[in-house]
Write a protein that holds these residues in place. Structure first.
Motif, short mmCIF file in Angstrom:
data_model
loop_
_atom_site.label_atom_id
_atom_site.label_comp_id
_atom_site.label_asym_id
_atom_site.label_seq_id
_atom_site.Cartn_x
_atom_site.Cartn_y
_atom_site.Cartn_z
N VAL A 163 2.24 -0.08 -4.10
CA VAL A 163 3.36 -0.48 -3.22
C VAL A 163 2.89 -0.58 -1.78
CG1 VAL A 163 5.59 0.24 -2.28
CG2 VAL A 163 5.16 0.46 -4.73
N LYS A 167 3.06 -4.24 0.52
CA LYS A 167 4.36 -4.15 1.21
C LYS A 167 4.84 -5.50 1.71
CE LYS A 167 4.86 0.61 2.77
NZ LYS A 167 4.86 1.54 3.92
N VAL A 201 10.36 -1.64 -8.46
CA VAL A 201 9.10 -2.21 -7.98
C VAL A 201 8.69 -3.39 -8.84
CG1 VAL A 201 6.63 -1.78 -7.62
CG2 VAL A 201 8.30 -0.02 -7.00
#
Length: 441
Positions: A163, A167, A201
């Motif tokens: 992650v 980003k 996600v």
């Protein structure tokens, strides 16, 4: 976290309702072997706009009646043309309000329509931005991968680093994955929350990011196997004629860039097809024209929004604008051929019945008018205004008036030197200022 369904007294139930409709549409396409979120978004948007059609029609009807009766409104405008004093402006507003009341025209209809549409828009945003949270069959494609990551060795560390490294691409991701270990019970509330965060996600990942995810979990065969088994179905579901609905188009030439351009065109057309009314008052007409030009910034804002938002949201925005244009065009065509005189008569009868039903009960606007004019009418209000304005400086004579009467600026030569004013009064202060200015001359 985003995957968790929207909560709140209004947004919670409304988002669940919209999610249920969207899920129903997706399942219908799914049964026809069409695994496309894009087509579901289009049909979903059209259905919701049709559900709002009666509200929009009511607004258009009120606008058309007022446009038809514009000559009567123009008479009032011409009556007070050039009169900018407060009393005249208040009288004009009252006569306008009485005329609208007579014909049952409610100026709050447009505001009410906007207020109704706002929570619906945000609930639509919640659903389309978080499809796996509301559509079970879409969630099922992500769950095997999320469960495999949850059970992988150092799964938390790997997914957190993934992650952080992506980003910029995961531009809609606001959730964070809580710390977990392979020993955490997935059936517990904590476990469910973590899996939801992982699905959140995954739902933002396109084909490229899934390939990167496979690379970072190369030491975990269970995760690789789950990705290989479900990636094709996920990519196919998010594909819309070669456009990945999970990714933002950005400022570069691509198929996805068609969506912001199309959205800009539709928003611009929606501004152009809005009917404009002439009041006969040059100042008011000019203000209305300026406001309409200002509203042309909306297409620009829509273009910028859809450039940086995921293409799925841009598709919804564009289709919504297109349906809005078509609805406006067809309703205008309908009212251009309807018998407006008969429609106005029906509206007057309806307004009369509403007044009889309310009896002596006064609306908020009526109370406001009474507060402004008093229960004894406008004449009393006007007399009070004139009396008030004539008492404050009645003893003050301006220097101009003295010059016009060829009076000397010397204090001893003035005809008013014998007058006595109360110390500290407005008249005393005003004449003191005049005396000081005259000395300087």
């Amino acid at each position: 976290m985003i995957l968790t369904k929207a909560t709140g007294i209004i947004m919670g139930p409304l988002s669940r309702l919209m999610g249920w409709i969207f899920s129903l549409i997706y399942n219908l396409f799914y049964g026809l072997n069409i695994y496309s979120i894009g087509f579901s978004i289009i049909v979903f948007t059209i259905i919701v706009r049709l559900l709002l059609f009666p509200v929009n029609l009511k607004t258009t009807k009120s606008s058309k009646i007022q446009q038809y009766l514009q000559p009567e409104f123009n008479k009032i405008t011409k009556k007070y043309k050039g009169k900018k004093d407060q009393d005249s402006m208040m009288k004009q507003n009252k006569e306008m309000a009485d005329l609208r009341k007579k014909y049952g025209i409610k100026t709050s209809t447009g505001c009410l329509t906007a207020l109704i549409q706002m929570p619906i828009f945000f609930s639509l945003y919640n659903v389309i931005a978080n499809v796996p949270a509301y559509v079970g069959k879409v969630r099922m494609m992500y769950e095997p991968i999320a469960n495999a990551i949850f059970g992988a060795n150092n799964g938390y560390g790997i997914i957190t680093q993934f992650v952080n490294d992506n980003k910029q691409t995961l531009n809609r991701l606001t959730t964070t994955v809580s710390e977990f270990a392979s020993t955490t019970d997935p059936a517990s509330e904590t476990g469910k929350s973590i899996i939801n965060a992982i699905i959140d996600v995954l739902a933002k990942c396109g084909e490229t990011l899934f390939d990167k995810l496979g690379e970072v979990f190369s030491a975990s065969p269970e995760v690789i196997q789950a990705i290989d088994a479900n990636k094709e179905a996920i990519v196919r579901s998010n594909d819309f004629f070669g456009i990945n609905l999970t990714e933002a188009p950005g400022f570069h030439l691509s198929r996805a860039f068609i969506i912001p351009v199309f959205c800009f065109i539709c928003q611009y057309l929606s501004m152009k097809v809005m009917p404009s009314q002439k009041t006969g008052d040059e100042q008011q007409d000019q203000m209305a024209e300026t406001m309409k030009k200002t509203m042309l910034f909306m297409p620009i804002m829509s273009f910028i929004f859809t450039v940086f938002a995921p293409a799925g949201l841009g598709l919804y925005w564009a289709i919504s604008a297109l349906v809005g244009v078509l609805v406006t065009v067809f309703t205008n065509m309908y009212y251009d051929h309807v018998d407006m005189e008969k429609l106005v008569e029906q509206q007057m009868e309806k307004a009369e019945k509403e007044r009889e039903k309310k009896g002596n009960k006064k609306s908020f606007m009526d109370k406001m008018m009474e507060a402004a004019y008093g229960q004894n009418g406008e004449a009393e209000h006007a007399d009070g205004m004139n009396k008030y304005s004539s008492t404050k400086l009645k003893n003050y004579s301006s220097p101009t008036s003295y010059n016009n009467e060829n009076q000397s600026s010397n204090k001893e030569d003035r005809t008013d030197t014998g007058k006595k004013y109360k110390a500290g009064s407005i008249s005393a202060r005003a004449n003191s200022v005049r005396d000081y200015n005259n000395k300087g001359e």
